[in-house]
Design a protein around this motif. Structure first.
Motif, PDB file in Angstrom:
ATOM      1  N   ARG A  41       0.589  -1.134  -0.346  1.00 32.33           N
ATOM      2  CA  ARG A  41      -0.112  -0.669   0.246  1.00 32.33           C
ATOM      3  C   ARG A  41       0.963   1.360  -0.563  1.00 32.33           C
ATOM      4  NH1 ARG A  41      -1.729  -2.292   4.845  1.00 32.33           N
ATOM      5  NH2 ARG A  41      -0.558  -1.011   6.863  1.00 32.33           N
ATOM      6  N   GLY A  42       0.127   1.797  -0.707  1.00 35.44           N
ATOM      7  CA  GLY A  42       1.206   3.553  -0.581  1.00 35.44           C
ATOM      8  C   GLY A  42       0.254   4.487  -0.634  1.00 35.44           C
ATOM      9  N   ARG A  78       7.197  -1.282  -4.888  1.00 34.58           N
ATOM     10  CA  ARG A  78       8.477   0.035  -5.844  1.00 34.58           C
ATOM     11  C   ARG A  78       6.941   0.977  -5.830  1.00 34.58           C
ATOM     12  NH1 ARG A  78      10.894  -2.226 -10.999  1.00 34.58           N
ATOM     13  NH2 ARG A  78      11.591  -3.861  -9.864  1.00 34.58           N
ATOM     14  N   VAL A  79       7.051   1.973  -5.453  1.00 38.08           N
ATOM     15  CA  VAL A  79       5.416   3.173  -5.900  1.00 38.08           C
ATOM     16  C   VAL A  79       7.098   4.577  -6.862  1.00 38.08           C
ATOM     17  CG1 VAL A  79       6.680   4.560  -3.783  1.00 38.08           C
ATOM     18  CG2 VAL A  79       5.048   4.874  -4.657  1.00 38.08           C
ATOM     19  N   ARG A  80       5.968   4.945  -7.216  1.00 35.16           N
ATOM     20  CA  ARG A  80       6.355   6.204  -8.381  1.00 35.16           C
ATOM     21  C   ARG A  80       5.111   7.429  -8.230  1.00 35.16           C
ATOM     22  NH1 ARG A  80       6.822   3.765 -14.078  1.00 35.16           N
ATOM     23  NH2 ARG A  80       4.982   2.867 -14.415  1.00 35.16           N
ATOM     24  N   PHE A  81       5.312   8.018  -8.418  1.00 39.73           N
ATOM     25  CA  PHE A  81       4.947   9.142  -9.486  1.00 39.73           C
ATOM     26  C   PHE A  81       4.489   9.533 -10.523  1.00 39.73           C
ATOM     27  CE2 PHE A  81       4.394  13.634 -10.330  1.00 39.73           C
ATOM     28  CZ  PHE A  81       3.861  14.253  -9.530  1.00 39.73           C
ATOM     29  N   LEU A  82       3.144   9.800 -10.569  1.00 40.35           N
ATOM     30  CA  LEU A  82       2.267   9.445 -11.698  1.00 40.35           C
ATOM     31  C   LEU A  82       2.149  11.020 -11.858  1.00 40.35           C
ATOM     32  CD1 LEU A  82      -0.007   6.780 -11.677  1.00 40.35           C
ATOM     33  CD2 LEU A  82       2.402   6.700 -12.643  1.00 40.35           C
ATOM     34  N   VAL A 124      -0.333   8.268  -7.724  1.00 40.99           N
ATOM     35  CA  VAL A 124       0.482   7.543  -7.433  1.00 40.99           C
ATOM     36  C   VAL A 124       0.506   6.357  -8.037  1.00 40.99           C
ATOM     37  CG1 VAL A 124      -0.573   6.616  -5.154  1.00 40.99           C
ATOM     38  CG2 VAL A 124       1.178   6.567  -5.491  1.00 40.99           C
ATOM     39  N   GLU A 125       1.717   5.260  -8.241  1.00 46.33           N
ATOM     40  CA  GLU A 125       1.322   4.211  -8.190  1.00 46.33           C
ATOM     41  C   GLU A 125       1.979   2.728  -7.920  1.00 46.33           C
ATOM     42  OE1 GLU A 125       1.365   0.722 -12.133  1.00 46.33           O
ATOM     43  OE2 GLU A 125       2.647   2.468 -12.430  1.00 46.33           O
ATOM     44  N   ASP A 140      -3.736   5.450  -8.039  1.00 46.45           N
ATOM     45  CA  ASP A 140      -4.851   6.645  -7.889  1.00 46.45           C
ATOM     46  C   ASP A 140      -4.479   7.973  -8.018  1.00 46.45           C
ATOM     47  OD1 ASP A 140      -6.930   7.111  -6.039  1.00 46.45           O
ATOM     48  OD2 ASP A 140      -6.601   8.082  -4.339  1.00 46.45           O
ATOM     49  N   TRP A 141      -5.235   8.670  -8.451  1.00 48.27           N
ATOM     50  CA  TRP A 141      -5.060   9.822  -8.653  1.00 48.27           C
ATOM     51  C   TRP A 141      -5.851  11.254  -7.300  1.00 48.27           C
ATOM     52  CZ3 TRP A 141      -1.971  11.135 -12.660  1.00 48.27           C
ATOM     53  CH2 TRP A 141      -1.643  10.336 -13.353  1.00 48.27           C
TER      54      TRP A 141
END
Length: 142
Positions: A41-42, A78-82, A124-125, A140-141
Motif C-alpha cells: 500500500r502506498g 515499489r512506488v512511483r509518481f504519476l 501514485v502507482e 490513484d489520482w
C-alpha cells in the motif's frame, strides 16, 4: 482555471508513515492519492506551486511518496509518481522507488517534479514485484 482538492494533512492507516509537507502552507495547494494492492500500500502527496497566472503548471511540484510492504512473500514493493501534462490525457510515469526490507517496513521519501509540458494532474502507482516483473499494482489520482 485550475481546480484541486485542498487538504490539511495527509494521513494513512497507522502502519503507513504520515506524509509531511514542507513550505509555506498559505502559498500552495496540497493534494494526495493512495491505494492498496495485494502485498503493498502506498501514497503520494503533492504541493502544487502557487500562482494565479498560467505559469503554475510549469513550476516545480514538491512530492512525498510512501510505500509499505504488507505481505511476507519474498517480493519487494515499489512506488512511483504519476502525472498528466497540460492538454494531454496520457499518463507520464516517473521513476520507481523500491522497498526490499520486507513485511511491515515502510519507505518514505521526498522529491520534486517539473515538466516542460506542465503538470495538471498528480497520482501514485504502488506495485509488488518479482525482480523486474510487476506482479500486481494499483493507481490513484488526486
Amino acid at each position: 482555471m485550475r481546480t484541486r482538492s485542498r487538504i490539511a494533512a495527509v494521513c494513512a492507516t497507522a502502519a503507513v508513515a504520515t506524509i509531511a509537507f514542507t513550505g509555506d502552507a498559505s502559498a500552495a495547494t496540497r493534494t494526495s492519492a493512495s491505494c492498496s494492492t495485494t502485498g503493498a500500500r502506498g501514497s503520494m502527496g503533492a504541493t502544487w506551486p502557487d500562482g494565479s497566472d498560467n505559469t503554475w503548471p510549469y513550476e516545480e511540484f514538491k512530492i512525498a511518496l510512501s510505500v509499505t510492504d504488507t505481505l511476507a512473500d519474498d517480493h519487494h514493493v515499489r512506488v512511483r509518481f504519476l502525472s498528466k501534462d497540460v492538454g494531454s490525457s496520457a499518463t507520464r510515469t516517473w521513476a520507481w522507488h523500491s522497498l526490499t526490507k520486507g513485511k511491515d517496513q515502510t519507505l518514505t521519501l521526498s522529491t520534486t517534479a517539473q515538466s516542460d509540458y506542465g503538470i495538471v494532474a498528480t497520482g501514485v502507482e504502488v506495485a509488488r514485484f518479482e525482480g523486474d516483473t510487476k506482479l500486481n499494482s494499483c493507481t490513484d489520482w488526486s
